[in-house]
Design an enzyme around this catalytic site. Sequence first.
Site, mmCIF file in Angstrom:
data_model
loop_
_atom_site.group_PDB
_atom_site.id
_atom_site.type_symbol
_atom_site.label_atom_id
_atom_site.label_comp_id
_atom_site.label_asym_id
_atom_site.label_seq_id
_atom_site.Cartn_x
_atom_site.Cartn_y
_atom_site.Cartn_z
ATOM 1 N N THR A 114 42.807 46.235 38.783
ATOM 2 C CA THR A 114 43.525 47.372 39.360
ATOM 3 C C THR A 114 44.813 46.940 40.037
ATOM 4 O O THR A 114 45.805 47.674 40.022
ATOM 5 C CB THR A 114 42.615 48.103 40.365
ATOM 6 O OG1 THR A 114 41.452 48.581 39.678
ATOM 7 C CG2 THR A 114 43.327 49.282 40.999
ATOM 8 N N THR A 138 38.040 44.380 40.702
ATOM 9 C CA THR A 138 36.962 44.417 41.687
ATOM 10 C C THR A 138 35.583 44.595 41.060
ATOM 11 O O THR A 138 34.577 44.244 41.680
ATOM 12 C CB THR A 138 37.197 45.552 42.705
ATOM 13 O OG1 THR A 138 37.280 46.800 42.013
ATOM 14 C CG2 THR A 138 38.478 45.315 43.487
#
Length: 307
Positions: free
Chosen positions: A9, A83
């Site tokens: 991300t 993540t």
Amino acid sequence: MAVIATGGTIASQRDETGAAKPSLSGENLLSGLGGDSASVKPVELMAKDSSSLTVSDMQAISDAVGVELANPAVNGVVVLHGTDAMEETSLLVHLQHRLGKPVIFTGAQFTADNPLSDGPANLQAAIAAAATPSNSDKGVLLSFGGKLLPVWGLYKRSADDPDAFDLAGPSDCPQSPEFSAPVDAIRIDIVAIYPGCEATHIDASLDAGAKGIVLCALGSGNANADVVDALRRCRERHVPVVVSSRVPEGHLVAGYGGGGGGHDMGAVGAIHSRTLRPGQARILLASLIAASARHRDMARAFNDFRD
């Protein structure tokens, strides 16, 4: 200092369809920091969402960290990572390398083009942590959401909070033997346990050639009698089974009987994971199998290397 870019991300922007995809290089991300990036070398390794990573990709990241650790011109390493699988890759790096320099993982919860983007702040904090020599004594660390955490017992606790990570139990990131053997050829399956489940998925993993199985069990690591019967079949085929839990926090104890509790699974050879939850347990088990570890050494490792 080296910053290894792998995607995630932190490197993502939304395209015309609204889908977020990794599109920024490590150099792009560092250029946004201005003077803080003057002595930082970007290493463009891959551009993947971490949900798409294979064990081979994780091994490639660990190998890239090893290259930078061996470079005398590099005094610290930052890994930019998605993540979703941060806890797995960071633990693999921790297991495979003895650190003489800090190694810091970081990423972001919000894309680079989001008004709430947390990537730049996380990257700045990670670079500062990697520039602190004493951090090498703490093993691989995660810098995220204002925290600096050891990676042993790390798990992602939130899908939308900038403070996204926590530890499953109090831990000082125990030192382990250095597991240098690559894990990319080791298949470890995670099997979810739920009330009333059968052993179908355990048997399917055996038939598919899994070298080890991790159970995402209930409570403190419990299941039922059908699962215990399946673990006997695993033992007969010399496939180690590690019992973890879907409960996110707390040390696990194999205390329950009743035909399918943790005590019963231990009686047929299963190993309870004291701290590591399923994702990290999978990485440790793969490392142990790659190292040809014996059952008692596996049990010690999953007891946080306590005697």
